[in-house]
Design a protein around this motif. Sequence first.
Motif, PDB file in Angstrom:
ATOM      1  N   TYR A 116      29.239  -9.474  -4.658  1.00  0.00           N
ATOM      2  CA  TYR A 116      29.988  -8.406  -4.012  1.00  0.00           C
ATOM      3  C   TYR A 116      31.426  -8.328  -4.528  1.00  0.00           C
ATOM      4  O   TYR A 116      32.174  -7.449  -4.117  1.00  0.00           O
ATOM      5  CB  TYR A 116      29.989  -8.599  -2.498  1.00  0.00           C
ATOM      6  N   ASP A 117      31.808  -9.227  -5.409  1.00  0.00           N
ATOM      7  CA  ASP A 117      33.150  -9.172  -5.968  1.00  0.00           C
ATOM      8  C   ASP A 117      33.127  -8.440  -7.304  1.00  0.00           C
ATOM      9  O   ASP A 117      32.107  -7.895  -7.706  1.00  0.00           O
ATOM     10  CB  ASP A 117      33.713 -10.588  -6.137  1.00  0.00           C
ATOM     11  N   ASN A 118      34.253  -8.437  -7.991  1.00  0.00           N
ATOM     12  CA  ASN A 118      34.379  -7.681  -9.238  1.00  0.00           C
ATOM     13  C   ASN A 118      34.020  -8.486 -10.480  1.00  0.00           C
ATOM     14  O   ASN A 118      34.227  -8.023 -11.604  1.00  0.00           O
ATOM     15  CB  ASN A 118      35.817  -7.171  -9.379  1.00  0.00           C
ATOM     16  N   ASN A 119      33.471  -9.668 -10.300  1.00  0.00           N
ATOM     17  CA  ASN A 119      33.202 -10.541 -11.437  1.00  0.00           C
ATOM     18  C   ASN A 119      31.862 -10.247 -12.096  1.00  0.00           C
ATOM     19  O   ASN A 119      30.995 -11.119 -12.213  1.00  0.00           O
ATOM     20  CB  ASN A 119      33.273 -12.002 -11.005  1.00  0.00           C
ATOM     21  N   TRP A 120      31.690  -9.010 -12.495  1.00  0.00           N
ATOM     22  CA  TRP A 120      30.486  -8.612 -13.245  1.00  0.00           C
ATOM     23  C   TRP A 120      30.841  -8.627 -14.719  1.00  0.00           C
ATOM     24  O   TRP A 120      31.961  -8.354 -15.116  1.00  0.00           O
ATOM     25  CB  TRP A 120      30.020  -7.229 -12.800  1.00  0.00           C
ATOM     26  N   GLN A 121      29.856  -8.859 -15.552  1.00  0.00           N
ATOM     27  CA  GLN A 121      30.126  -9.076 -16.971  1.00  0.00           C
ATOM     28  C   GLN A 121      30.430  -7.788 -17.725  1.00  0.00           C
ATOM     29  O   GLN A 121      31.326  -7.753 -18.576  1.00  0.00           O
ATOM     30  CB  GLN A 121      28.942  -9.788 -17.625  1.00  0.00           C
ATOM     31  N   PHE A 122      29.692  -6.735 -17.441  1.00  0.00           N
ATOM     32  CA  PHE A 122      29.830  -5.495 -18.209  1.00  0.00           C
ATOM     33  C   PHE A 122      30.185  -4.344 -17.282  1.00  0.00           C
ATOM     34  O   PHE A 122      29.666  -4.254 -16.170  1.00  0.00           O
ATOM     35  CB  PHE A 122      28.529  -5.181 -18.962  1.00  0.00           C
ATOM     36  N   TRP A 123      31.036  -3.437 -17.775  1.00  0.00           N
ATOM     37  CA  TRP A 123      31.520  -2.302 -16.990  1.00  0.00           C
ATOM     38  C   TRP A 123      31.478  -1.024 -17.808  1.00  0.00           C
ATOM     39  O   TRP A 123      31.703  -1.047 -19.020  1.00  0.00           O
ATOM     40  CB  TRP A 123      32.952  -2.539 -16.536  1.00  0.00           C
ATOM     41  N   GLY A 124      31.226   0.086 -17.109  1.00  0.00           N
ATOM     42  CA  GLY A 124      31.382   1.383 -17.723  1.00  0.00           C
ATOM     43  C   GLY A 124      32.810   1.864 -17.603  1.00  0.00           C
ATOM     44  O   GLY A 124      33.673   1.172 -17.050  1.00  0.00           O
ATOM     45  N   GLN A 125      33.057   3.077 -18.097  1.00  0.00           N
ATOM     46  CA  GLN A 125      34.428   3.608 -18.122  1.00  0.00           C
ATOM     47  C   GLN A 125      34.793   4.321 -16.832  1.00  0.00           C
ATOM     48  O   GLN A 125      35.965   4.618 -16.596  1.00  0.00           O
ATOM     49  CB  GLN A 125      34.600   4.571 -19.310  1.00  0.00           C
ATOM     50  N   GLY A 126      33.808   4.610 -16.000  1.00  0.00           N
ATOM     51  CA  GLY A 126      34.070   5.242 -14.713  1.00  0.00           C
ATOM     52  C   GLY A 126      33.883   6.748 -14.742  1.00  0.00           C
ATOM     53  O   GLY A 126      34.034   7.392 -15.779  1.00  0.00           O
ATOM     54  N   THR A 127      33.546   7.294 -13.581  1.00  0.00           N
ATOM     55  CA  THR A 127      33.421   8.739 -13.418  1.00  0.00           C
ATOM     56  C   THR A 127      34.047   9.127 -12.084  1.00  0.00           C
ATOM     57  O   THR A 127      33.840   8.450 -11.076  1.00  0.00           O
ATOM     58  CB  THR A 127      31.948   9.188 -13.493  1.00  0.00           C
ATOM     59  N   GLN A 128      34.823  10.201 -12.090  1.00  0.00           N
ATOM     60  CA  GLN A 128      35.584  10.600 -10.902  1.00  0.00           C
ATOM     61  C   GLN A 128      34.696  11.371  -9.929  1.00  0.00           C
ATOM     62  O   GLN A 128      34.000  12.315 -10.323  1.00  0.00           O
ATOM     63  CB  GLN A 128      36.779  11.469 -11.310  1.00  0.00           C
ATOM     64  N   VAL A 129      34.772  10.974  -8.677  1.00  0.00           N
ATOM     65  CA  VAL A 129      34.126  11.710  -7.584  1.00  0.00           C
ATOM     66  C   VAL A 129      35.221  12.128  -6.612  1.00  0.00           C
ATOM     67  O   VAL A 129      35.979  11.282  -6.125  1.00  0.00           O
ATOM     68  CB  VAL A 129      33.073  10.845  -6.867  1.00  0.00           C
ATOM     69  N   THR A 130      35.299  13.431  -6.337  1.00  0.00           N
ATOM     70  CA  THR A 130      36.289  13.953  -5.407  1.00  0.00           C
ATOM     71  C   THR A 130      35.570  14.747  -4.332  1.00  0.00           C
ATOM     72  O   THR A 130      34.810  15.664  -4.634  1.00  0.00           O
ATOM     73  CB  THR A 130      37.307  14.848  -6.121  1.00  0.00           C
ATOM     74  N   VAL A 131      35.807  14.377  -3.081  1.00  0.00           N
ATOM     75  CA  VAL A 131      35.181  15.038  -1.942  1.00  0.00           C
ATOM     76  C   VAL A 131      36.270  15.753  -1.158  1.00  0.00           C
ATOM     77  O   VAL A 131      37.194  15.122  -0.633  1.00  0.00           O
ATOM     78  CB  VAL A 131      34.436  14.039  -1.044  1.00  0.00           C
ATOM     79  N   SER A 132      36.156  17.065  -1.073  1.00  0.00           N
ATOM     80  CA  SER A 132      37.160  17.854  -0.364  1.00  0.00           C
ATOM     81  C   SER A 132      36.740  18.054   1.089  1.00  0.00           C
ATOM     82  O   SER A 132      35.551  18.147   1.404  1.00  0.00           O
ATOM     83  CB  SER A 132      37.345  19.201  -1.047  1.00  0.00           C
ATOM     84  N   SER A 133      37.728  18.145   1.950  1.00  0.00           N
ATOM     85  CA  SER A 133      37.433  18.304   3.382  1.00  0.00           C
ATOM     86  C   SER A 133      37.357  19.770   3.779  1.00  0.00           C
ATOM     87  O   SER A 133      37.656  20.648   3.001  1.00  0.00           O
ATOM     88  CB  SER A 133      38.513  17.602   4.205  1.00  0.00           C
TER      89      SER A 133
END
Length: 121
Positions: free
Chosen positions: A104-121
């Motif tokens: 459950y922590d951030n100590n994973w070996q490989f990561w992607g670059q990320g993708t933005q999710v924006t939820v408007s109210s």
Amino acid sequence: QVQLVESGGGLVQAGGSLRLSCVASGRTFSTYAKGWFRQAPGKEREFVAAIGWIGGTTYYADSVKGRFTISRDNAKNTVYLQMNSLKPEDTAVYYCAADRRISYDNNWQFWGQGTQVTVSS
């Protein structure tokens, strides 16, 4: 080495849905656990969901349980995050991760670059 590329992020209204995808290349995809994390502005990266490589056992953060579903398609080297009933507080950059074990922590070996999710109210 495992390379991970996320897609599927975007802008959605509260109550809407998005499906994120993470395509893996490199080492044998099926023998790695996969996870999704997110990081909102000014906050630390946090665990969202994970799926094991043996039996496909799934794990979820309490904040997304019942709304998000993680799944994997080993034939396509892809892991998905189906996000329903989205809330403004789900707004974040979502990252795909891979490792031999789930944590459950951030100590994973490989990561992607990320993708933005924006939820408007």
